[in-house]
Motif scaffolding. Structure first.
Motif, PDB file in Angstrom:
ATOM      1  N   ALA A 113      20.081 -18.477  46.069  1.00  0.00           N
ATOM      2  CA  ALA A 113      20.389 -17.388  46.993  1.00  0.00           C
ATOM      3  C   ALA A 113      21.857 -16.979  46.904  1.00  0.00           C
ATOM      4  N   SER A 114      22.754 -17.932  46.887  1.00  0.00           N
ATOM      5  CA  SER A 114      24.195 -17.616  46.834  1.00  0.00           C
ATOM      6  C   SER A 114      24.549 -16.906  45.525  1.00  0.00           C
ATOM      7  N   ARG A 115      24.030 -17.415  44.419  1.00  0.00           N
ATOM      8  CA  ARG A 115      24.313 -16.810  43.114  1.00  0.00           C
ATOM      9  C   ARG A 115      23.746 -15.396  43.037  1.00  0.00           C
ATOM     10  N   THR A 116      22.533 -15.218  43.522  1.00  0.00           N
ATOM     11  CA  THR A 116      21.866 -13.914  43.445  1.00  0.00           C
ATOM     12  C   THR A 116      22.544 -12.902  44.363  1.00  0.00           C
ATOM     13  N   GLN A 172      19.975   2.867  36.194  1.00  0.00           N
ATOM     14  CA  GLN A 172      21.060   1.925  35.945  1.00  0.00           C
ATOM     15  C   GLN A 172      21.032   0.759  36.919  1.00  0.00           C
ATOM     16  N   LEU A 173      20.856   1.057  38.214  1.00  0.00           N
ATOM     17  CA  LEU A 173      20.792  -0.013  39.203  1.00  0.00           C
ATOM     18  C   LEU A 173      19.544  -0.863  39.009  1.00  0.00           C
ATOM     19  N   ASN A 174      18.438  -0.219  38.705  1.00  0.00           N
ATOM     20  CA  ASN A 174      17.191  -0.958  38.504  1.00  0.00           C
ATOM     21  C   ASN A 174      17.304  -1.905  37.309  1.00  0.00           C
ATOM     22  N   ASP A 175      17.980  -1.461  36.250  1.00  0.00           N
ATOM     23  CA  ASP A 175      18.157  -2.325  35.077  1.00  0.00           C
ATOM     24  C   ASP A 175      19.023  -3.546  35.415  1.00  0.00           C
ATOM     25  N   ARG A 176      20.008  -3.354  36.300  1.00  0.00           N
ATOM     26  CA  ARG A 176      20.836  -4.486  36.715  1.00  0.00           C
ATOM     27  C   ARG A 176      20.005  -5.519  37.469  1.00  0.00           C
ATOM     28  N   PHE A 177      19.128  -5.044  38.319  1.00  0.00           N
ATOM     29  CA  PHE A 177      18.247  -5.970  39.061  1.00  0.00           C
ATOM     30  C   PHE A 177      17.342  -6.733  38.089  1.00  0.00           C
ATOM     31  N   THR A 178      16.761  -6.010  37.146  1.00  0.00           N
ATOM     32  CA  THR A 178      15.842  -6.636  36.187  1.00  0.00           C
ATOM     33  C   THR A 178      16.566  -7.703  35.362  1.00  0.00           C
ATOM     34  N   GLY A 179      17.798  -7.387  34.964  1.00  0.00           N
ATOM     35  CA  GLY A 179      18.570  -8.349  34.191  1.00  0.00           C
ATOM     36  C   GLY A 179      18.928  -9.599  34.969  1.00  0.00           C
ATOM     37  N   ASN A 180      18.934  -9.518  36.277  1.00  0.00           N
ATOM     38  CA  ASN A 180      19.234 -10.670  37.130  1.00  0.00           C
ATOM     39  C   ASN A 180      17.972 -11.359  37.657  1.00  0.00           C
ATOM     40  N   GLY A 181      16.837 -11.028  37.044  1.00  0.00           N
ATOM     41  CA  GLY A 181      15.590 -11.702  37.418  1.00  0.00           C
ATOM     42  C   GLY A 181      14.999 -11.225  38.738  1.00  0.00           C
ATOM     43  N   LEU A 182      15.174  -9.930  39.084  1.00  0.00           N
ATOM     44  CA  LEU A 182      14.672  -9.385  40.344  1.00  0.00           C
ATOM     45  C   LEU A 182      13.804  -8.154  40.084  1.00  0.00           C
ATOM     46  N   ASP A 183      12.789  -7.992  40.891  1.00  0.00           N
ATOM     47  CA  ASP A 183      11.927  -6.806  40.861  1.00  0.00           C
ATOM     48  C   ASP A 183      12.091  -6.044  42.170  1.00  0.00           C
ATOM     49  N   PHE A 198      19.907   2.718  54.210  1.00  0.00           N
ATOM     50  CA  PHE A 198      18.878   2.357  53.239  1.00  0.00           C
ATOM     51  C   PHE A 198      18.655   0.842  53.297  1.00  0.00           C
ATOM     52  N   VAL A 199      17.435   0.447  52.952  1.00  0.00           N
ATOM     53  CA  VAL A 199      17.064  -0.970  52.876  1.00  0.00           C
ATOM     54  C   VAL A 199      16.244  -1.152  51.606  1.00  0.00           C
ATOM     55  N   THR A 200      16.615  -2.128  50.817  1.00  0.00           N
ATOM     56  CA  THR A 200      15.894  -2.428  49.566  1.00  0.00           C
ATOM     57  C   THR A 200      15.459  -3.883  49.599  1.00  0.00           C
ATOM     58  N   TYR A 201      14.208  -4.124  49.189  1.00  0.00           N
ATOM     59  CA  TYR A 201      13.670  -5.496  49.111  1.00  0.00           C
ATOM     60  C   TYR A 201      13.418  -5.843  47.639  1.00  0.00           C
ATOM     61  N   LEU A 202      13.954  -6.978  47.239  1.00  0.00           N
ATOM     62  CA  LEU A 202      13.841  -7.463  45.864  1.00  0.00           C
ATOM     63  C   LEU A 202      13.107  -8.790  45.848  1.00  0.00           C
ATOM     64  N   ALA A 203      12.251  -8.982  44.849  1.00  0.00           N
ATOM     65  CA  ALA A 203      11.488 -10.226  44.732  1.00  0.00           C
ATOM     66  C   ALA A 203      11.939 -11.007  43.511  1.00  0.00           C
ATOM     67  N   ARG A 204      12.012 -12.288  43.679  1.00  0.00           N
ATOM     68  CA  ARG A 204      12.394 -13.171  42.579  1.00  0.00           C
ATOM     69  C   ARG A 204      11.277 -13.250  41.556  1.00  0.00           C
ATOM     70  N   LYS A 205      11.599 -13.143  40.287  1.00  0.00           N
ATOM     71  CA  LYS A 205      10.572 -13.219  39.236  1.00  0.00           C
ATOM     72  C   LYS A 205      10.152 -14.651  38.995  1.00  0.00           C
TER      73      LYS A 205
END
Length: 205
Positions: A113-116, A172-183, A198-205
């Motif tokens: 969590a801290s790293r992400t 660009q932002l979506n690619d950053r999330f994908t590269g960090n293991g998030l959907d 705005f509120v965004t929810y990301l799930a761990r892959k």
């Protein structure tokens, strides 16, 4: 006349009388029967009653569409469902409310969590008008879900607001999330107190 002939004479007289009587009455009956007349009544004759009548219902005919007219529109009932719409809807577990509740219910994986959270913050640095000192990002991760909430500056022009909104939903932002293991599972936009949020929810892959 002798005594021997008297009985014969009496029998003969009786026979004549009986014969005359038969001719008189029997002949009259025959004449009457022969002269009997049949009466015909003109006009409507009374219908017989108490006679069962067989009623035949007319056959149901199919409704034909007039030439040139459009056929009636068929509307599916709600119970039939719609595969196209069903495919577009996200799973119930990916709804904003479900992800919100899931994040607050699950334990926190401190290391992950801290790293992400740090990587998410870095991903937003390049987006203008987002994560300013006056309106910092609120980032929170648990074990499998992360939540990012932000507010754009108050009285931001429409043009600048559009720039920020496009970047928040950009590749660009979506690619950053994908590269960090998030959907990206869900993204909400709203306004309140004169500010856009705005509120965004990301799930761990």
């Amino acid at each position: 006349m002798t005594r021997s002939t008297r009985p014969i004479l009496i029998v003969l007289i009786m026979s004549i009388v009986i014969g005359a009587a038969w001719l008189a009455f029997g002949g009259a009956e025959k004449a009457s029967a022969g002269n009997e007349r049949i009466l015909f009544v003109e006009g409507d004759t009374p219908s017989p009653t108490n006679i069962p009548v067989l009623q035949i219902a007319p056959a149901a005919s199919a409704k034909m569409t007039p030439p040139g007219a459009s056929p009636p529109t068929t509307i599916a009932t709600a119970d039939e469902g719609d595969a196209v719409v069903d495919a577009m809807l996200p799973p119930t577990s990916d709804s904003p409310r479900a992800l919100h509740d899931r994040l607050r219910a699950e334990p926190r994986d401190a290391e992950w969590a801290s790293r992400t959270e740090g990587k998410i913050k870095d991903a937003y640095v390049s987006i203008p008008y987002v994560g300013t000192s006056a309106d910092p990002l609120r980032i929170r991760c648990g074990t499998s879900v992360c939540e990012v909430a932000g507010t754009l500056p108050e009285r931001l022009s429409m043009a600048n607001s559009n720039v920020a909104m496009d970047a928040l939903q950009g590749k660009q932002l979506n690619d950053r999330f994908t590269g960090n293991g998030l959907d990206v599972k869900s993204m909400l936009f709203g306004s309140g107190s004169g500010k856009q949020t705005f509120v965004t929810y990301l799930a761990r892959k």
